[in-house]
Design a protein around this motif. Structure first.
Motif, PDB file in Angstrom:
ATOM      1  N   VAL A 187      -2.287   1.255 -11.863  1.00  0.00           N
ATOM      2  CA  VAL A 187      -1.699   0.654 -10.660  1.00  0.00           C
ATOM      3  C   VAL A 187      -1.896  -0.859 -10.678  1.00  0.00           C
ATOM      4  CG1 VAL A 187      -1.915   0.495  -8.144  1.00  0.00           C
ATOM      5  CG2 VAL A 187      -1.838   2.730  -9.234  1.00  0.00           C
ATOM      6  N   MET A 188      -3.084  -1.328 -11.084  1.00  0.00           N
ATOM      7  CA  MET A 188      -3.338  -2.770 -11.173  1.00  0.00           C
ATOM      8  C   MET A 188      -2.428  -3.412 -12.220  1.00  0.00           C
ATOM      9  SD  MET A 188      -5.462  -3.846  -8.951  1.00  0.00           S
ATOM     10  CE  MET A 188      -5.700  -5.456  -9.639  1.00  0.00           C
ATOM     11  N   GLU A 189      -2.206  -2.716 -13.321  1.00  0.00           N
ATOM     12  CA  GLU A 189      -1.346  -3.256 -14.372  1.00  0.00           C
ATOM     13  C   GLU A 189       0.102  -3.354 -13.889  1.00  0.00           C
ATOM     14  OE1 GLU A 189      -0.645  -5.124 -17.926  1.00  0.00           O
ATOM     15  OE2 GLU A 189      -2.544  -4.664 -16.965  1.00  0.00           O
ATOM     16  N   ILE A 190       0.552  -2.363 -13.131  1.00  0.00           N
ATOM     17  CA  ILE A 190       1.899  -2.410 -12.547  1.00  0.00           C
ATOM     18  C   ILE A 190       2.019  -3.619 -11.629  1.00  0.00           C
ATOM     19  CG2 ILE A 190       3.466  -1.263 -10.915  1.00  0.00           C
ATOM     20  CD1 ILE A 190       2.359   1.428 -12.114  1.00  0.00           C
TER      21      ILE A 190
ATOM     22  N   PRO B 163      -0.481   9.291  -6.881  1.00  0.00           N
ATOM     23  CA  PRO B 163      -0.547  10.729  -7.223  1.00  0.00           C
ATOM     24  C   PRO B 163       0.062  11.039  -8.590  1.00  0.00           C
ATOM     25  CG  PRO B 163       0.252  10.445  -4.977  1.00  0.00           C
ATOM     26  CD  PRO B 163       0.184   9.077  -5.609  1.00  0.00           C
ATOM     27  N   LYS B 164       1.093  10.321  -8.962  1.00  0.00           N
ATOM     28  CA  LYS B 164       1.736  10.546 -10.259  1.00  0.00           C
ATOM     29  C   LYS B 164       0.802  10.158 -11.404  1.00  0.00           C
ATOM     30  CE  LYS B 164       6.210   9.599  -8.222  1.00  0.00           C
ATOM     31  NZ  LYS B 164       7.196   8.582  -7.981  1.00  0.00           N
TER      32      LYS B 164
ATOM     33  N   GLU C 206       0.831  -1.208   0.000  1.00  0.00           N
ATOM     34  CA  GLU C 206       0.000   0.000   0.000  1.00  0.00           C
ATOM     35  C   GLU C 206       0.862   1.253   0.000  1.00  0.00           C
ATOM     36  OE1 GLU C 206      -3.179   0.143   2.950  1.00  0.00           O
ATOM     37  OE2 GLU C 206      -3.488  -2.003   2.633  1.00  0.00           O
ATOM     38  N   LYS C 207       1.941   1.255   0.783  1.00  0.00           N
ATOM     39  CA  LYS C 207       2.837   2.416   0.836  1.00  0.00           C
ATOM     40  C   LYS C 207       3.444   2.684  -0.535  1.00  0.00           C
ATOM     41  CE  LYS C 207       4.060   2.073   5.707  1.00  0.00           C
ATOM     42  NZ  LYS C 207       5.104   1.718   6.685  1.00  0.00           N
ATOM     43  N   ILE C 208       3.866   1.624  -1.207  1.00  0.00           N
ATOM     44  CA  ILE C 208       4.451   1.774  -2.546  1.00  0.00           C
ATOM     45  C   ILE C 208       3.401   2.311  -3.516  1.00  0.00           C
ATOM     46  CG2 ILE C 208       5.413   0.526  -4.526  1.00  0.00           C
ATOM     47  CD1 ILE C 208       6.662  -1.429  -2.422  1.00  0.00           C
ATOM     48  N   LEU C 209       2.203   1.725  -3.479  1.00  0.00           N
ATOM     49  CA  LEU C 209       1.157   2.140  -4.417  1.00  0.00           C
ATOM     50  C   LEU C 209       0.693   3.568  -4.162  1.00  0.00           C
ATOM     51  CD1 LEU C 209      -0.948  -1.121  -4.728  1.00  0.00           C
ATOM     52  CD2 LEU C 209       0.787  -0.230  -6.276  1.00  0.00           C
ATOM     53  N   LYS C 210       0.649   3.969  -2.906  1.00  0.00           N
ATOM     54  CA  LYS C 210       0.243   5.347  -2.590  1.00  0.00           C
ATOM     55  C   LYS C 210       1.246   6.347  -3.136  1.00  0.00           C
ATOM     56  CE  LYS C 210      -2.727   4.461   1.337  1.00  0.00           C
ATOM     57  NZ  LYS C 210      -2.900   4.506   2.791  1.00  0.00           N
TER      58      LYS C 210
END
Length: 172
Positions: free
Chosen positions: A152-155, A131-132, A123-127
């Motif tokens: 984000v899901m694709e990443i 924003p980007k 979650e920290k990484i995705l957050k």
């Protein structure tokens, strides 16, 4: 009226797929074809034989129909075309891996701690990424928030795929 049962449903899984992909794999034989073709190029005849080995007795014309549906959805593609004595043979393949499983009854109790701890880190990484991606301009056919979530899901999907694909190579 009295409430006999009420249960809060917590979202713990997001499935990402297009409607076209979902329709293409709704038939069990087509799902099996994707499994068979994963990292292998086979002709319609070879696919038909492989299907028979797994209990799917389909006529070659039916197999070709299934191949057309999977090809139109983008889940499989022609990997090779051979010509022999005037006859053309197409070989199909896919890079899509379907993961099917049946979780044991004790899955949540057994793995909840590792899932919770790992989820916090991810979650920290995705957050930090969100924003980007949220600054993305209006996207054709949808809004930028949905696109940001998809990105984000694709990443995550690609990272998981890389881990799963390369996990067998650690022993070499």
């Amino acid at each position: 009226m009295s409430t006999l049962l009420e249960k809060e449903i917590k979202v713990n899984r997001i499935l990402t797929t297009s409607v076209q992909h979902a329709r293409a794999i709704e038939d069990p034989a087509r799902s099996k074809i994707i499994e068979i073709l994963y990292h292998r190029a086979l002709s319609a005849d070879q696919i038909s034989s492989e299907l028979k080995k797994t209990g799917y007795k389909k006529a070659l014309t039916t197999v070709r129909h299934h191949l057309d549906i999977l090809k139109e959805s983008g889940l499989i593609e022609i990997a090779k075309i051979e010509e022999s004595r005037g006859a053309i043979t197409k070989f199909y393949s896919t890079s899509t891996k379907l993961l099917g499983y049946a979780a044991p009854d004790d899955f949540d109790s057994k793995y909840s701690k590792v899932i919770d701890n790992t989820s916090v880190k991810i979650e920290k990484i995705l957050k930090s990424i969100t924003p980007k991606t949220a600054k993305t301009k209006k996207v054709k056919g949808g809004n930028s928030a949905d696109y940001s979530q998809y990105l984000v899901m694709e990443i995550m999907n690609r990272a998981m795929t890389n881990i799963m694909e390369n996990s067998g190579n650690d022993h070499e």
